[in-house]
Design an enzyme around this catalytic site. Structure first.
Site, short mmCIF file in Angstrom:
data_model
loop_
_atom_site.label_atom_id
_atom_site.label_comp_id
_atom_site.label_asym_id
_atom_site.label_seq_id
_atom_site.Cartn_x
_atom_site.Cartn_y
_atom_site.Cartn_z
N ILE A 275 0.84 -1.20 0.00
CA ILE A 275 0.00 0.00 0.00
C ILE A 275 0.88 1.25 0.00
CG2 ILE A 275 -1.94 -1.13 1.17
CD1 ILE A 275 -1.12 0.51 3.71
N ASP A 276 2.15 1.11 0.42
CA ASP A 276 3.02 2.29 0.56
C ASP A 276 3.51 2.84 -0.78
OD1 ASP A 276 2.74 1.72 3.25
OD2 ASP A 276 4.68 0.72 3.41
N MET A 318 -1.00 5.65 6.77
CA MET A 318 0.20 4.80 6.71
C MET A 318 1.12 5.25 5.58
SD MET A 318 -1.05 0.93 7.48
CE MET A 318 -1.21 0.33 9.15
N GLU A 371 2.48 8.63 8.72
CA GLU A 371 2.94 8.05 9.99
C GLU A 371 4.45 8.16 10.18
OE1 GLU A 371 2.15 3.83 10.04
OE2 GLU A 371 3.26 3.49 8.19
O1 F6P Z 1 4.13 -1.63 4.70
C1 F6P Z 1 2.76 -1.60 4.85
C2 F6P Z 1 2.37 -1.05 6.19
O2 F6P Z 1 0.98 -1.00 6.26
C3 F6P Z 1 2.97 0.30 6.52
O3 F6P Z 1 2.31 1.36 5.89
C4 F6P Z 1 2.87 0.30 8.02
O4 F6P Z 1 3.83 1.14 8.62
C5 F6P Z 1 3.12 -1.11 8.37
O5 F6P Z 1 2.83 -1.90 7.23
C6 F6P Z 1 2.30 -1.61 9.53
O6 F6P Z 1 2.72 -2.90 9.81
P1 F6P Z 1 1.96 -3.87 10.82
O7 F6P Z 1 0.77 -4.42 10.11
O8 F6P Z 1 2.96 -4.91 11.11
O9 F6P Z 1 1.56 -3.06 12.01
#
Ligand code: F6P
Length: 490
Positions: A275-276, A318, A371
């Protein structure tokens, strides 16, 4: 670990060099594909046939003895061809490499053959059992002698993302249509470390297009960080008799794939998900559009409540170390200030923009913050995962920013942290289509044995790029995007 019977188990012909020869002959007989026949070695001509099925090599003999002797001749040709065989024909018809990958050789130095799902019925979703062989369905030659398909593993690693199942479906459809098997490797690289496999047939890959998450599970496992992790990956890949792996992931998962390929010639191709949208080598990753859609919808909803209460609404989205989701959803949702890691502005600058807006008679404002934005006074705490990432949501950048804005401007401020809502649920049409195109491309790369490559989007065209390029550095938000966003601040 689930296992499956193989058509070639106990088959006196398939193993070893003779099996390789069988496949060479099958290669000549197979209908032409894109580049069929390119560079075919002369030894493959041993299996050439006239339209009536008789051998070109032994015309006098075949004419004399008649077609019934063809069987005997074929055995002779196989033997001759096996002795001469030095190369590995591409399943799709092209003859690319003269040296088979070491992982693809069986104990006798021949290339492995294996069972396949016979004639998948995608319409009804009817599935064959994992223990079913071509012989069980009354077609002993198919899949054993002439039509050998590959056994392709698929794994999804890192954070889940809408569209993962659409990729699995597309890879599955293409591999099965070409006579191959698809094996789900459960829970990302953990599945190869621990030997967690799950055969996927037509039924398993049916109905996946709109389904969020991943049917084969995911973790953030890094085999390079585990004692004996890489050795176990290689051993389990061998034990499961996989020919190739499609790794669907972001920078971490594909970073492992790139390293395995570079250091061990591991037969892997990549599909870019996150998604990033921070993977290099591709214009877009699938999953990003859905996340932007969710964030934009949230911003739209926050607009009406912000306006009703004359409040400032801070929305934390995110994106990890890049601001793609923030900047694109912020532009789409009409944010009044956007804060992304690539373009740091001070809290005072953000407050000035909000004040200016209020001076223009607008009593509410929307602030989108990524974030990963580095806010003064905030530090990382908590666990680090196997790829060295902290959990950014723990930093509370949105809450801190909201507090500071209220303190400095006097405007009532609230915060909404969108979190995993951005990752869950059904993919948008654009992500479904992109994931589907990536999946088909990955299956093609496997078939062409273009390992160490990743499917990618350039403009509107699906291409492939080296995995190493895709994972060398993060793709950050370029200045042009920031300029578009900034034009509407304040
Ligand atoms: O890399 C995708 C992502 O959703 C990031 O945007 C976010 O920082 C991270 O994963 C969150 O990870 P988790 O699901 O392990 O909390």
């Amino acid at each position: 670990m689930p296992t499956r019977d193989r058509a070639t188990q106990g088959n006196p012909v398939a193993p070893g060099a003779v099996a390789a020869a069988i496949r060479k002959i099958g290669q000549v007989r197979r209908p032409a594909s894109r580049d069929a026949g390119a560079g075919l070695g002369s030894e493959t001509q041993a299996g050439a046939r006239r339209p009536d099925g008789t051998s070109l090599l032994f015309p006098a003999i075949t004419d004399w003895f008649g077609p019934k002797w063809n069987t005997l001749l074929t055995v002779y040709e196989l033997k001759t061809c096996a002795e001469k065989a030095v190369g590995e024909p591409n399943i799709g018809g092209a003859y690319r490499s003269s040296v088979p990958h070491p992982l693809l050789l069986d104990a006798e130095g021949g290339t492995r053959t294996h069972t396949r799902f016979p004639s998948p019925d995608f319409e009804s979703g009817a599935s064959t059992s994992s223990a079913t062989s071509a012989q069980d369905h009354g077609s002993p030659a198919r899949g054993v002698l002439y039509d050998r398909g590959m056994k392709v593993g698929v794994l999804t690693g890192g954070g889940d993302c809408p569209g993962l199942n659409a990729v699995i479906r597309a890879v599955g459809r293409r591999v099965m249509t070409r006579g191959g098997d698809v094996i789900g490797v459960r829970e990302g690289w953990k599945g190869l470390v621990d030997g967690l496999f799950e055969p996927l047939g037509p039924r398993e890959i049916s109905g996946l297009l709109p389904r969020g998450g991943t049917i084969i599970g995911t973790t953030r496992t890094n085999p390079f960080k585990l004692d004996g992790g890489v050795e176990r990956v290689l051993a389990n890949f061998e034990r499961e008799e996989l020919d190739a792996l499609v790794a669907i992931g972001g920078e971490d998962t594909l970073g492992v794939a790139a390293r395995l390929y570079a250091e061990y010639e591991f037969p892997v191709v990549g599909v870019p998900k996150t998604i990033d949208n921070d993977l290099s080598g591709t214009d877009y990753t699938f999953g990003f559009d859905t996340a932007v859609w969710v964030a934009t919808e949230a911003i739209d909803r926050l607009h009406t409540t912000a306006e009703s209460h004359n409040r400032v609404m801070v929305v934390e989205v995110m994106g990890r170390s890049t601001g793609w989701i923030a900047v694109v959803s912020g532009i789409a949702g009409g944010a009044d200030v956007i804060l992304i890691p690539e373009q740091p502005i001070s809290i005072d600058e953000a407050c000035d923009d909000i004040r200016r807006r209020h001076e223009r008679g607008k009593d509410f404002s929307i602030v989108v913050v990524s974030e990963g934005y580095e806010l003064e006074g905030l530090s990382d705490a908590g666990e680090v995962d196997q790829f060295g990432h902290v959990r950014l949501s723990e930093r509370g950048v949105g809450a801190t920013l909201a507090h500071e804005i209220e303190q400095r401007t006097g405007y009532e401020t609230r915060v909404t942290v969108l979190g995993h809502v951005q990752r869950g649920g059904s993919p948008t049409p654009r992500d479904r289509v992109l994931a589907t195109r990536y999946g088909l491309k990955a299956a093609d790369l496997v078939e062409e044995r273009q390992f160490g490559r990743m499917a990618a989007l350039h403009g509107d065209t699906i291409v492939d790029v080296p995995l190493a390029d895709a994972t060398a550095e993060l793709k950050t938000v370029p200045a042009e995007w920031w300029d578009v966003a900034r034009a509407f601040f304040g």
